[in-house]
Design a protein around this motif. Structure first.
Motif, PDB file in Angstrom:
ATOM      1  N   ARG A  44      -4.630   8.188 -15.683  1.00 47.61           N
ATOM      2  CA  ARG A  44      -4.404   7.691 -17.043  1.00 47.61           C
ATOM      3  C   ARG A  44      -5.348   6.518 -17.288  1.00 47.61           C
ATOM      4  O   ARG A  44      -5.621   5.717 -16.389  1.00 47.61           O
ATOM      5  N   LEU A  45      -5.826   6.424 -18.523  1.00 45.75           N
ATOM      6  CA  LEU A  45      -6.688   5.315 -18.924  1.00 45.75           C
ATOM      7  C   LEU A  45      -6.021   4.580 -20.077  1.00 45.75           C
ATOM      8  O   LEU A  45      -5.718   5.183 -21.111  1.00 45.75           O
ATOM      9  N   LEU A  46      -5.781   3.288 -19.905  1.00 47.73           N
ATOM     10  CA  LEU A  46      -5.180   2.455 -20.936  1.00 47.73           C
ATOM     11  C   LEU A  46      -6.217   1.481 -21.475  1.00 47.73           C
ATOM     12  O   LEU A  46      -6.931   0.829 -20.709  1.00 47.73           O
ATOM     13  N   GLY A  47      -6.304   1.361 -22.795  1.00 46.78           N
ATOM     14  CA  GLY A  47      -7.241   0.424 -23.378  1.00 46.78           C
ATOM     15  C   GLY A  47      -7.803   0.964 -24.681  1.00 46.78           C
ATOM     16  O   GLY A  47      -7.514   2.102 -25.075  1.00 46.78           O
ATOM     17  N   PRO A  48      -8.581   0.126 -25.367  1.00 44.94           N
ATOM     18  CA  PRO A  48      -9.016  -1.215 -24.949  1.00 44.94           C
ATOM     19  C   PRO A  48      -7.900  -2.251 -25.058  1.00 44.94           C
ATOM     20  O   PRO A  48      -7.044  -2.157 -25.937  1.00 44.94           O
ATOM     21  N   LEU A  49      -7.924  -3.231 -24.156  1.00 51.02           N
ATOM     22  CA  LEU A  49      -6.920  -4.269 -24.066  1.00 51.02           C
ATOM     23  C   LEU A  49      -7.582  -5.646 -24.053  1.00 51.02           C
ATOM     24  O   LEU A  49      -8.793  -5.764 -23.823  1.00 51.02           O
ATOM     25  N   ALA A  50      -6.783  -6.667 -24.283  1.00 48.86           N
ATOM     26  CA  ALA A  50      -7.248  -8.037 -24.047  1.00 48.86           C
ATOM     27  C   ALA A  50      -7.505  -8.202 -22.542  1.00 48.86           C
ATOM     28  O   ALA A  50      -6.910  -7.492 -21.720  1.00 48.86           O
ATOM     29  N   PRO A  51      -8.366  -9.139 -22.141  1.00 48.66           N
ATOM     30  CA  PRO A  51      -8.777  -9.236 -20.724  1.00 48.66           C
ATOM     31  C   PRO A  51      -7.763  -9.959 -19.843  1.00 48.66           C
ATOM     32  O   PRO A  51      -8.068 -10.958 -19.192  1.00 48.66           O
ATOM     33  N   TYR A  52      -6.526  -9.438 -19.779  1.00 45.78           N
ATOM     34  CA  TYR A  52      -5.452 -10.095 -19.037  1.00 45.78           C
ATOM     35  C   TYR A  52      -5.821 -10.366 -17.571  1.00 45.78           C
ATOM     36  O   TYR A  52      -5.506 -11.421 -17.036  1.00 45.78           O
ATOM     37  N   ASP A  53      -6.448  -9.390 -16.928  1.00 46.86           N
ATOM     38  CA  ASP A  53      -6.715  -9.503 -15.492  1.00 46.86           C
ATOM     39  C   ASP A  53      -7.950 -10.339 -15.168  1.00 46.86           C
ATOM     40  O   ASP A  53      -8.236 -10.555 -13.993  1.00 46.86           O
ATOM     41  N   PHE A  54      -8.653 -10.814 -16.179  1.00 52.79           N
ATOM     42  CA  PHE A  54      -9.920 -11.495 -15.925  1.00 52.79           C
ATOM     43  C   PHE A  54      -9.939 -12.954 -16.407  1.00 52.79           C
ATOM     44  O   PHE A  54     -10.986 -13.594 -16.373  1.00 52.79           O
ATOM     45  N   VAL A  55      -8.781 -13.465 -16.827  1.00 52.80           N
ATOM     46  CA  VAL A  55      -8.739 -14.859 -17.315  1.00 52.80           C
ATOM     47  C   VAL A  55      -8.244 -15.828 -16.268  1.00 52.80           C
ATOM     48  O   VAL A  55      -8.286 -17.037 -16.485  1.00 52.80           O
ATOM     49  N   ALA A  56      -7.791 -15.351 -15.116  1.00 52.54           N
ATOM     50  CA  ALA A  56      -7.204 -16.253 -14.120  1.00 52.54           C
ATOM     51  C   ALA A  56      -8.181 -17.339 -13.688  1.00 52.54           C
ATOM     52  O   ALA A  56      -7.803 -18.494 -13.471  1.00 52.54           O
ATOM     53  N   ALA A  57      -9.462 -16.989 -13.604  1.00 54.37           N
ATOM     54  CA  ALA A  57     -10.454 -17.962 -13.182  1.00 54.37           C
ATOM     55  C   ALA A  57     -10.593 -19.124 -14.147  1.00 54.37           C
ATOM     56  O   ALA A  57     -11.090 -20.195 -13.800  1.00 54.37           O
ATOM     57  N   HIS A  58     -10.134 -18.929 -15.382  1.00 51.60           N
ATOM     58  CA  HIS A  58     -10.267 -19.971 -16.400  1.00 51.60           C
ATOM     59  C   HIS A  58      -9.017 -20.848 -16.499  1.00 51.60           C
ATOM     60  O   HIS A  58      -8.968 -21.785 -17.275  1.00 51.60           O
ATOM     61  N   GLN A  74       1.773  -8.386 -26.450  1.00 51.14           N
ATOM     62  CA  GLN A  74       0.639  -7.533 -26.102  1.00 51.14           C
ATOM     63  C   GLN A  74      -0.043  -6.960 -27.336  1.00 51.14           C
ATOM     64  O   GLN A  74      -1.280  -6.903 -27.399  1.00 51.14           O
ATOM     65  N   GLU A  75       0.744  -6.544 -28.324  1.00 49.73           N
ATOM     66  CA  GLU A  75       0.150  -5.962 -29.525  1.00 49.73           C
ATOM     67  C   GLU A  75      -0.688  -6.984 -30.279  1.00 49.73           C
ATOM     68  O   GLU A  75      -1.767  -6.659 -30.799  1.00 49.73           O
ATOM     69  N   LEU A  76      -0.217  -8.221 -30.330  1.00 49.94           N
ATOM     70  CA  LEU A  76      -0.997  -9.254 -31.004  1.00 49.94           C
ATOM     71  C   LEU A  76      -2.309  -9.517 -30.278  1.00 49.94           C
ATOM     72  O   LEU A  76      -3.378  -9.583 -30.893  1.00 49.94           O
ATOM     73  N   LEU A  77      -2.248  -9.639 -28.957  1.00 54.94           N
ATOM     74  CA  LEU A  77      -3.454  -9.931 -28.189  1.00 54.94           C
ATOM     75  C   LEU A  77      -4.427  -8.750 -28.180  1.00 54.94           C
ATOM     76  O   LEU A  77      -5.641  -8.933 -28.340  1.00 54.94           O
ATOM     77  N   ASP A  78      -3.909  -7.542 -28.010  1.00 53.85           N
ATOM     78  CA  ASP A  78      -4.788  -6.371 -27.988  1.00 53.85           C
ATOM     79  C   ASP A  78      -5.422  -6.140 -29.357  1.00 53.85           C
ATOM     80  O   ASP A  78      -6.599  -5.774 -29.461  1.00 53.85           O
ATOM     81  N   GLY A  79      -4.643  -6.367 -30.422  1.00 50.80           N
ATOM     82  CA  GLY A  79      -5.192  -6.236 -31.768  1.00 50.80           C
ATOM     83  C   GLY A  79      -6.267  -7.280 -32.033  1.00 50.80           C
ATOM     84  O   GLY A  79      -7.294  -6.986 -32.656  1.00 50.80           O
ATOM     85  N   THR A  80      -6.058  -8.488 -31.541  1.00 50.35           N
ATOM     86  CA  THR A  80      -7.061  -9.544 -31.698  1.00 50.35           C
ATOM     87  C   THR A  80      -8.316  -9.204 -30.918  1.00 50.35           C
ATOM     88  O   THR A  80      -9.441  -9.381 -31.408  1.00 50.35           O
ATOM     89  N   ALA A  81      -8.137  -8.708 -29.688  1.00 51.92           N
ATOM     90  CA  ALA A  81      -9.290  -8.390 -28.839  1.00 51.92           C
ATOM     91  C   ALA A  81     -10.172  -7.305 -29.438  1.00 51.92           C
ATOM     92  O   ALA A  81     -11.353  -7.196 -29.086  1.00 51.92           O
ATOM     93  N   ALA A  82      -9.618  -6.494 -30.332  1.00 57.16           N
ATOM     94  CA  ALA A  82     -10.411  -5.441 -30.967  1.00 57.16           C
ATOM     95  C   ALA A  82     -11.431  -6.010 -31.954  1.00 57.16           C
ATOM     96  O   ALA A  82     -12.405  -5.329 -32.288  1.00 57.16           O
ATOM     97  N   VAL A  83     -11.220  -7.251 -32.404  1.00 51.62           N
ATOM     98  CA  VAL A  83     -12.126  -7.830 -33.407  1.00 51.62           C
ATOM     99  C   VAL A  83     -12.762  -9.139 -32.968  1.00 51.62           C
ATOM    100  O   VAL A  83     -13.719  -9.607 -33.590  1.00 51.62           O
ATOM    101  N   ALA A  84     -12.245  -9.766 -31.909  1.00 49.81           N
ATOM    102  CA  ALA A  84     -12.777 -11.060 -31.474  1.00 49.81           C
ATOM    103  C   ALA A  84     -12.395 -11.290 -30.015  1.00 49.81           C
ATOM    104  O   ALA A  84     -11.388 -10.739 -29.539  1.00 49.81           O
ATOM    105  N   PRO A  85     -13.163 -12.102 -29.287  1.00 47.00           N
ATOM    106  CA  PRO A  85     -12.760 -12.416 -27.915  1.00 47.00           C
ATOM    107  C   PRO A  85     -11.479 -13.241 -27.907  1.00 47.00           C
ATOM    108  O   PRO A  85     -11.223 -14.027 -28.817  1.00 47.00           O
ATOM    109  N   VAL A  86     -10.675 -13.048 -26.879  1.00 46.59           N
ATOM    110  CA  VAL A  86      -9.411 -13.782 -26.767  1.00 46.59           C
ATOM    111  C   VAL A  86      -9.122 -14.045 -25.294  1.00 46.59           C
ATOM    112  O   VAL A  86      -9.387 -13.202 -24.437  1.00 46.59           O
ATOM    113  N   LEU A  87      -8.590 -15.230 -25.012  1.00 49.62           N
ATOM    114  CA  LEU A  87      -8.145 -15.569 -23.669  1.00 49.62           C
ATOM    115  C   LEU A  87      -6.620 -15.578 -23.677  1.00 49.62           C
ATOM    116  O   LEU A  87      -6.001 -16.506 -24.221  1.00 49.62           O
TER     117      LEU A  87
END
Length: 251
Positions: free
Chosen positions: A233-247, A64-77
Motif C-alpha cells: 500500500r502507498l499512502l500520500g502525499p502527506l506532511a513530512p511527519y517522519d522527517f521533522v525530528a531533526a528540527h 492530519q487532514e489539516l497538515l496534509d491539506g496544507t502540505a499540498a500547497v505549502a511546506p509545513v513542519l
C-alpha cells in the motif's frame, strides 16, 4: 465563568500561508484555525478548552487532514500531536528563538512530500516458504500437527520462535529491496517499525513532487513482481511527519 482556553499548535508554515475559511481544527465542536505570525514564519493554531481531553480518533484525523491539506500547497513542519500552549505569546516563544532554523527547514521541504510504503506478507505463502526453507521448522510443524496444544506446548513455542525469526529476516530483506528500488526517486528515507507481526515493509519516503509519478510507477512494478507473497500500500502525499525530528519542534 468561562472555561480557560489555550491554543493547539498544528505546525509551522511560511508567513504568507492563510487558513482557509473551511479549515477545521480539533475539538468538539471543531476549533477555527488561525495563523500566528513572526517574521518569515507562521504557526497554524486553533483554540481549545484547557480542560478538554484530546486524543479522540476525530481529533487525530482533524490534525492530519489539516497538515496534509496544507502540505499540498505549502511546506509545513508538523508539531507533535497534542501540543497546547496558553496563548499567542507562548506561540511566539516557540517561533522567535528558532526562527532561522525553522525557516531553513521549511525551505528544505519546499516542493516535497512524504509517502509511506506499507507491505504485509500473505500468511499462507509466507509460512509455506519458511517451512520449505527451514527443515527444523518443518519437523516441528509436523510434530505439532493434529496434537493437542497442551501436549505439544514446547514444540509450538519453538516453532513460533523459528517462524518469528524467519519473518524478521524476510522483513529486513524486503525493506532493503524497496530502498534499492526507490533510491533514484526519493530525497530521504526513514525506516518505520512494523505495525503487525506479518509486516513485510514499512518505509517513509521524502519525495520531490516532480518525481511522484515516477515513484508510483516503480512501486506498482515492484508490487506486481511480489504479487502473491505480499500486498503493498502507498499512502500520500502527506506532511513530512517522519522527517521533522531533526528540527526539534516542540511537543
Amino acid at each position: 465563568m468561562a472555561d480557560e482556553t489555550g491554543l493547539f499548535i498544528y505546525g509551522v508554515v511560511p508567513a504568507d500561508v492563510e487558513a482557509t475559511p473551511d479549515a477545521a481544527g480539533v475539538g468538539d465542536p471543531p476549533g477555527e484555525v488561525a495563523v500566528i505570525r513572526h517574521g518569515d514564519l507562521g504557526a497554524l493554531v486553533s483554540e481549545v478548552p484547557l480542560d478538554a481531553p484530546l486524543g479522540r480518533s476525530a481529533d487525530l484525523r482533524a490534525y492530519q487532514e489539516l497538515l496534509d491539506g496544507t502540505a499540498a500547497v505549502a511546506p509545513v513542519l508538523p508539531v507533535r500531536f497534542g501540543t497546547v500552549v496558553t496563548g499567542p505569546d507562548a506561540v511566539l516563544d516557540l517561533l522567535r528563538p528558532h526562527h532561522d532554523r525553522f525557516a531553513a527547514a521549511l525551505a528544505e521541504f519546499e516542493g516535497r512530500a512524504q509517502y509511506v510504503v506499507h507491505g504485509r506478507f500473505d500468511e499462507r505463502t509466507l509460512l509455506r516458504g519458511v517451512l520449505d526453507e527451514n527443515p527444523a521448522a518443518a519437523r516441528l510443524a509436523e510434530q505439532v500437527r493434529g496434537r493437542p496444544e497442551s501436549a505439544s506446548r514446547e514444540h509450538r513455542i519453538r516453532l513460533g520462535e523459528l517462524i518469528s525469526q524467519a519473518v524478521e529476516l524476510r522483513r529486513e530483506t524486503e525493506n532493503q529491496r524497496l530502498l534499492e528500488a526507490t533510491a533514484d526517486h526519493v530525497v530521504s528515507t526513514q525506516l518505520r517499525p512494523p505495525s503487525h507481526e506479518l509486516d513485510a515493509a514499512h518505509l517513509a519516503l521524502l519525495v520531490d513532487t516532480d518525481r511522484e509519478a515516477a515513484l508510483v510507477d516503480v512501486l506498482e512494478e515492484y508490487a506486481q513482481h511480489r504479487r502473491g507473497l505480499l500486498r503493498l500500500r502507498l499512502l500520500g502525499p502527506l506532511a513530512p511527519y517522519d522527517f521533522v525530528a531533526a528540527h526539534q519542534l516542540a511537543g
